[in-house]
Design an enzyme around this catalytic site. Structure first.
Site, PDB file in Angstrom:
ATOM      1  N   ASP A 177      41.168 -32.016  -6.708  1.00 34.06           N
ATOM      2  CA  ASP A 177      42.030 -31.495  -5.583  1.00 34.06           C
ATOM      3  C   ASP A 177      43.286 -30.608  -6.024  1.00 34.06           C
ATOM      4  O   ASP A 177      43.579 -29.658  -5.385  1.00 34.06           O
ATOM      5  CB  ASP A 177      42.674 -32.770  -4.845  1.00 34.06           C
ATOM      6  CG  ASP A 177      41.447 -33.779  -4.188  1.00 34.06           C
ATOM      7  OD1 ASP A 177      40.308 -33.445  -4.398  1.00 34.06           O
ATOM      8  OD2 ASP A 177      42.013 -34.964  -4.391  1.00 34.06           O
ATOM      9  N   TYR A 226      37.646 -47.074  -4.750  1.00 32.61           N
ATOM     10  CA  TYR A 226      37.692 -45.819  -5.595  1.00 32.61           C
ATOM     11  C   TYR A 226      37.396 -46.286  -6.983  1.00 32.61           C
ATOM     12  O   TYR A 226      36.698 -45.834  -8.007  1.00 32.61           O
ATOM     13  CB  TYR A 226      38.886 -44.925  -5.218  1.00 32.61           C
ATOM     14  CG  TYR A 226      38.655 -43.591  -6.015  1.00 32.61           C
ATOM     15  CD1 TYR A 226      37.936 -42.477  -5.382  1.00 32.61           C
ATOM     16  CD2 TYR A 226      39.423 -43.474  -6.979  1.00 32.61           C
ATOM     17  CE1 TYR A 226      38.094 -41.360  -6.129  1.00 32.61           C
ATOM     18  CE2 TYR A 226      39.439 -42.219  -7.836  1.00 32.61           C
ATOM     19  CZ  TYR A 226      38.829 -41.130  -7.395  1.00 32.61           C
ATOM     20  OH  TYR A 226      38.973 -39.694  -7.936  1.00 32.61           O
TER      21      TYR A 226
HETATM   22  C1  GLA Z   1      39.312 -37.829  -4.021  1.00 31.65           C
HETATM   23  C2  GLA Z   1      39.824 -37.671  -5.419  1.00 31.65           C
HETATM   24  C3  GLA Z   1      39.072 -36.606  -6.154  1.00 31.65           C
HETATM   25  C4  GLA Z   1      37.702 -36.995  -6.094  1.00 31.65           C
HETATM   26  C5  GLA Z   1      37.325 -37.228  -4.733  1.00 31.65           C
HETATM   27  C6  GLA Z   1      35.719 -37.444  -4.698  1.00 31.65           C
HETATM   28  O1  GLA Z   1      39.716 -36.757  -3.287  1.00 31.65           O
HETATM   29  O2  GLA Z   1      41.554 -37.161  -5.474  1.00 31.65           O
HETATM   30  O3  GLA Z   1      39.758 -36.390  -7.665  1.00 31.65           O
HETATM   31  O4  GLA Z   1      37.373 -37.967  -6.979  1.00 31.65           O
HETATM   32  O5  GLA Z   1      37.914 -38.343  -4.204  1.00 31.65           O
HETATM   33  O6  GLA Z   1      34.913 -36.650  -5.236  1.00 31.65           O
END
Ligand code: GLA
Length: 398
Positions: A177, A226
């Protein structure tokens, strides 16, 4: 610079809370990921696009080491001394800015205080990376205020912002991101190798467009799930190292190797690994298909990504599945998948250019029928990454 409507609102905000003039406007976009989900923290590949929605910081430097920012949408202040390691327990957003300052200082940048107004139109908590946009716009403001705008590369900036989020805010995200927010390019997706941090600009072809559907469903599970997914991937790597001692991440494994060593895994861990390994292959295949103008193939790969995230990685949800179905129900939709971490937030569809508004209408109607919620739908071209505009005179950093 001729201010647009949003900038004018921010200028008015500055007038309300500060005397005199601001000197710069830092802008950093949110993102949507085309494909390559949950691969970044496995040293893999991602293919995100910067959005035309962003976070902006209108500011001027101070002659001390204090940062004083007013956030228009939060109606609250960040006010701290650079180097202060105490978190703000009343408000979350100032911690992103404070953490970025700490990470930049650790890289040896001599920081200077600044003050101003923050405003964003990236929907918050929707999986479009409003946090990364805040971090990167703050990083740009820090560097500009210190007269060090060229001291760090975009990659270093992204790493510093990720570090701030991991260590100061306490969210264990990957690099995607922050990277796309710092380095996105108008008209392009970025193929990022999350191990080497090399990247390649992938022209976004004419004839297709992106439509993003916000389920409005809360992502409350996202944090713990996550971290659990990350741990399961690490577990998978440890098991594979018994037979493939040279590997350090799922990035190093092919689908056939994974299949060959299936007996090493509990079924659940196997499925988690299969998602990551197959998703890396889909990213590469998507880049090839985009290059060949084979949009049907790109759509199929996006559909396959969603199925894999749903069945193997188990990060979809009722709302996301209904959103994806609504998108696919229009004949202009070539493929659709959840985007971002999952459990809620947004889905992205690749559609034939010219059908975006019809797709939006169909999505809003059918999603409302299925979920009793009016979805927000965004249509965004691939936009440019972070930049700083001087408001008075001087150079922009491009
Ligand atoms: C979130 C995390 C990213 C990535 C996505 C899944 O957005 O911030 O770093 O791991 O999830 O692809």
């Amino acid at each position: 610079m001729q201010p647009d409507k949003r900038t004018q609102t921010i200028l008015d905000g500055f007038d309300t809370y500060f005397e005199g003039e601001a000197t710069h406007l830092a802008i950093a976009p949110g993102r949507v990921n085309l494909i390559g989900e949950h691969t970044d923290y496995n040293d893999g590949f991602v293919l995100p696009v910067a959005l035309d929605r962003d976070v902006r910081v209108l500011f001027r430097s101070r002659d001390d080491g204090r940062v004083k920012l007013y956030a228009l949408e939060f109606d609250s202040w960040a006010d701290f001394e650079i180097g202060d390691t105490k978190r703000n327990s009343r408000q979350l957003w100032p911690n992103y800015v404070q953490g970025v300052g700490l990470a930049l200082a650790e890289l040896g940048v001599q920081l200077q205080g600044f003050e101003g107004v923050v405003s964003g139109n990236v929907p918050r908590g929707s999986g479009l990376s409003s946090s990364a946009a805040l971090e990167i716009s703050a990083a740009k403001a820090f560097l500009t205020a210190a007269n060090e705008i060229h001291a760090l590369t975009g990659t270093q900036l992204a790493r510093a912002a990720q570090k701030a989020e991991n260590e100061f805010v306490g969210v264990n995200c990957g690099i995607m991101d922050q990277f796309i927010s710092a380095l996105g390019e108008e008209g392009h997706a970025l193929l990022i190798d999350c191990r080497s941090l090399d990247y390649q600009r992938v022209p976004f072809p004419e004839g297709v467009s992106l439509v993003i559907g916000n389920t409005k469903a809360s992502r409350s599970l996202a944090g713990s799930a996550y971290n659990e997914r990350r741990a399961q991937c690490e577990d998978g790597v440890r098991r594979l190292q018994a037979v493939l001692p040279d590997i350090t991440a799922l990035r190093d494994v092919s689908l056939s190797e994974l299949e060959e060593h299936r007996a090493l895994f509990p079924a659940l861990v196997y499925r988690r690994c299969r998602h990551v390994v197959s998703e890396n292959e889909r990213v590469q295949a998507t880049v090839d298909a985009l290059g060949q103008g084979d949009f049907r193939k790109v759509g199929e790969l996006m559909d396959a990504s969603h199925e894999s995230l749903k069945d193997d990685y188990e990060v979809s949800s009722e709302a996301l599945d209904r959103m994806v179905e609504s998108m696919r129900s229009h004949s202009g939709c070539l493929g659709a998948r959840l985007t971002g971490a999952g459990f809620g937030g947004c889905a992205v569809a690749l559609v034939q250019t010219g059908t975006e508004k019809d797709v939006r209408e169909v999505v809003q109607e059918s999603y409302a029928k299925a979920m009793n919620v009016w979805a927000e739908v965004y249509i965004s071209p691939p936009s440019s990454g972070a930049r700083v505009l001087p408001l008075i005179s001087g150079e922009s950093d491009g």
